[in-house]
Design a protein around this motif. Structure first.
Motif, short mmCIF file in Angstrom:
data_model
loop_
_atom_site.label_atom_id
_atom_site.label_comp_id
_atom_site.label_asym_id
_atom_site.label_seq_id
_atom_site.Cartn_x
_atom_site.Cartn_y
_atom_site.Cartn_z
N PHE A 52 0.82 -1.21 0.00
CA PHE A 52 0.00 0.00 0.00
C PHE A 52 0.86 1.27 0.00
O PHE A 52 2.08 1.20 0.05
N PRO A 53 0.21 2.45 -0.09
CA PRO A 53 0.96 3.70 -0.19
C PRO A 53 1.94 3.93 0.97
O PRO A 53 1.73 3.45 2.09
N ASN A 54 3.02 4.66 0.65
CA ASN A 54 4.04 5.06 1.63
C ASN A 54 4.63 3.85 2.35
O ASN A 54 4.75 3.83 3.58
N THR A 55 5.01 2.87 1.56
CA THR A 55 5.53 1.61 2.12
C THR A 55 6.89 1.27 1.53
O THR A 55 7.16 1.54 0.36
N ASP A 56 7.74 0.70 2.35
CA ASP A 56 9.02 0.13 1.92
C ASP A 56 9.09 -1.28 2.50
O ASP A 56 9.16 -1.47 3.72
N VAL A 57 9.04 -2.28 1.61
CA VAL A 57 9.10 -3.67 2.06
C VAL A 57 10.16 -4.41 1.27
O VAL A 57 10.27 -4.26 0.05
N GLU A 58 10.97 -5.19 1.97
CA GLU A 58 12.06 -5.95 1.34
C GLU A 58 11.68 -7.42 1.24
O GLU A 58 11.19 -8.02 2.20
N MET A 59 11.90 -8.01 0.05
CA MET A 59 11.74 -9.45 -0.13
C MET A 59 13.00 -10.12 0.42
O MET A 59 13.88 -10.55 -0.33
N ASN A 60 13.09 -10.20 1.73
CA ASN A 60 14.34 -10.55 2.39
C ASN A 60 14.81 -11.96 2.08
O ASN A 60 15.97 -12.19 1.77
N LYS A 61 13.89 -12.93 2.18
CA LYS A 61 14.28 -14.33 1.97
C LYS A 61 13.14 -15.07 1.27
O LYS A 61 11.97 -14.88 1.60
N TYR A 62 13.51 -15.90 0.29
CA TYR A 62 12.51 -16.72 -0.37
C TYR A 62 13.16 -18.04 -0.76
O TYR A 62 13.90 -18.13 -1.73
N GLU A 63 12.88 -19.07 0.03
CA GLU A 63 13.43 -20.39 -0.23
C GLU A 63 12.29 -21.36 -0.49
O GLU A 63 11.32 -21.41 0.28
N SER A 64 12.39 -22.12 -1.57
CA SER A 64 11.37 -23.10 -1.90
C SER A 64 12.03 -24.30 -2.53
O SER A 64 12.55 -24.23 -3.65
N GLY A 66 11.10 -28.40 -2.83
CA GLY A 66 10.20 -29.50 -2.50
C GLY A 66 9.09 -29.02 -1.58
O GLY A 66 8.39 -28.06 -1.86
N GLU A 67 8.96 -29.68 -0.42
CA GLU A 67 7.92 -29.31 0.53
C GLU A 67 8.40 -28.28 1.55
O GLU A 67 7.62 -27.83 2.39
N LYS A 68 9.66 -27.91 1.48
CA LYS A 68 10.20 -26.95 2.42
C LYS A 68 10.12 -25.54 1.85
O LYS A 68 10.59 -25.28 0.74
N ARG A 69 9.53 -24.61 2.61
CA ARG A 69 9.39 -23.24 2.18
C ARG A 69 9.76 -22.31 3.33
O ARG A 69 9.39 -22.55 4.48
N ASN A 70 10.46 -21.24 3.00
CA ASN A 70 10.88 -20.29 4.02
C ASN A 70 10.84 -18.89 3.42
O ASN A 70 11.62 -18.56 2.53
N VAL A 71 9.89 -18.07 3.88
CA VAL A 71 9.70 -16.72 3.35
C VAL A 71 9.85 -15.72 4.48
O VAL A 71 9.29 -15.90 5.56
N LEU A 72 10.62 -14.67 4.23
CA LEU A 72 10.78 -13.58 5.20
C LEU A 72 10.69 -12.25 4.48
O LEU A 72 11.47 -11.96 3.58
N LEU A 73 9.72 -11.44 4.87
CA LEU A 73 9.57 -10.07 4.36
C LEU A 73 9.97 -9.11 5.47
O LEU A 73 9.65 -9.34 6.64
N THR A 74 10.65 -8.04 5.10
CA THR A 74 11.02 -7.01 6.07
C THR A 74 10.25 -5.74 5.75
O THR A 74 10.46 -5.13 4.69
N LEU A 75 9.35 -5.36 6.64
CA LEU A 75 8.54 -4.17 6.47
C LEU A 75 9.23 -3.02 7.19
O LEU A 75 9.21 -2.94 8.42
N ASN A 76 9.85 -2.13 6.42
CA ASN A 76 10.59 -1.01 7.01
C ASN A 76 9.67 0.13 7.41
O ASN A 76 9.95 0.86 8.36
N THR A 77 8.58 0.29 6.67
CA THR A 77 7.54 1.27 7.01
C THR A 77 6.35 1.01 6.11
O THR A 77 6.48 0.43 5.03
N GLY A 78 5.14 1.39 6.58
CA GLY A 78 3.97 1.28 5.73
C GLY A 78 3.07 0.12 6.07
O GLY A 78 3.01 -0.36 7.21
N LEU A 92 9.53 -25.87 10.20
CA LEU A 92 10.30 -26.12 8.98
C LEU A 92 9.86 -25.21 7.85
O LEU A 92 10.67 -24.78 7.03
N ASN A 93 8.57 -24.91 7.82
CA ASN A 93 8.02 -24.04 6.78
C ASN A 93 7.52 -22.75 7.43
O ASN A 93 6.62 -22.80 8.28
N LYS A 94 8.11 -21.63 7.04
CA LYS A 94 7.79 -20.37 7.71
C LYS A 94 7.41 -19.29 6.70
O LYS A 94 8.04 -19.17 5.64
N PHE A 95 6.38 -18.53 7.04
CA PHE A 95 6.06 -17.30 6.32
C PHE A 95 6.04 -16.20 7.37
O PHE A 95 5.13 -16.11 8.20
#
Length: 208
Positions: A52-64, A66-78, A92-95
């Motif tokens: 949304f408006p006035n936002t800074d978000v980083e796609m910090n980590k994206y691992e996929s 097989g069945e293992k998934r690991n996602v980390l977003l860093t919301l700096n503002t917004g 084992l699987n994190k969002f």
């Protein structure tokens, strides 16, 4: 979905580009919106991130793999809305979505996360599923975790632990739900396939 002022900044190269529909977004990229900017990101596992408006978000980590998934977003503002269609067990699987002082762990969840960097305050609204929401100390320790279930909201203010999750009035929840939805425009059919696990390119991609 893409409207208003939106830029993609590469953390690795510092290059700033103005995205178009169907653009690949790589791990470590920042999505930055101005006062009128809004954008939807479709991830490889069909999860969606509405920015949304006035936002800074980083796609910090994206691992996929097989069945293992690991996602980390860093919301700096917004503010963002995460529509997590895959099942994550939180182990084992994190969002996860983090700010400098909080972290949220979603489990097959649709939730809205806002962060005010000026006041160092965060808020979660869970539309469906459940979110584990906690204060994070400067040393990285997780404190005062709260489970925020469907229809509830929870806040973490500067220097404080997470508040007790509170049920939102139905009309207020419905309004928040309407205001944070974005229509999905179809991607061009001739887009190249996303990078697959095991490729020589290490950075996983998402598309706008």
């Amino acid at each position: 979905f893409l409207q208003g002022g939106v830029t993609v900044k590469s953390k690795l190269t510092g290059q700033i580009t103005k995205p178009i529909l169907g653009l690949d977004v790589s791990e470590k990229d920042h999505l930055i919106t101005d006062s009128k900017g809004r954008v939807k990101v479709l991830m490889e596992d069909d999860n969606e991130i509405n920015v949304f408006p006035n936002t800074d978000v980083e796609m910090n980590k994206y691992e996929s793999a097989g069945e293992k998934r690991n996602v980390l977003l860093t919301l700096n503002t917004g503010k963002i809305r995460s529509v997590v269609n895959q099942k994550y067990d939180g182990e084992l699987n994190k969002f996860q979505v983090e700010t400098p002082s909080t972290i949220a762990n979603g489990h097959g969840t649709d939730f809205i996360f806002s962060y005010d960097s000026l006041t160092d305050s965060s808020k979660i609204v869970t539309i469906s599923g459940a979110v584990q929401f906690a204060k994070v100390s400067r040393a990285g320790e997780i404190r005062g975790s709260a489970l925020v279930t469907a229809g509830q909201s929870c806040e973490v203010r500067h220097g404080k632990m997470a508040t007790r999750p509170m049920a939102m009035p139905n009309d207020e929840l419905a309004q928040v739900d309407r205001e944070t939805k974005m229509d999905m425009a179809p991607f061009p059919k001739d887009r190249p396939a996303a990078v697959q696990p095991g490729s020589s390119k290490k950075k996983k991609r998402r598309q706008l």
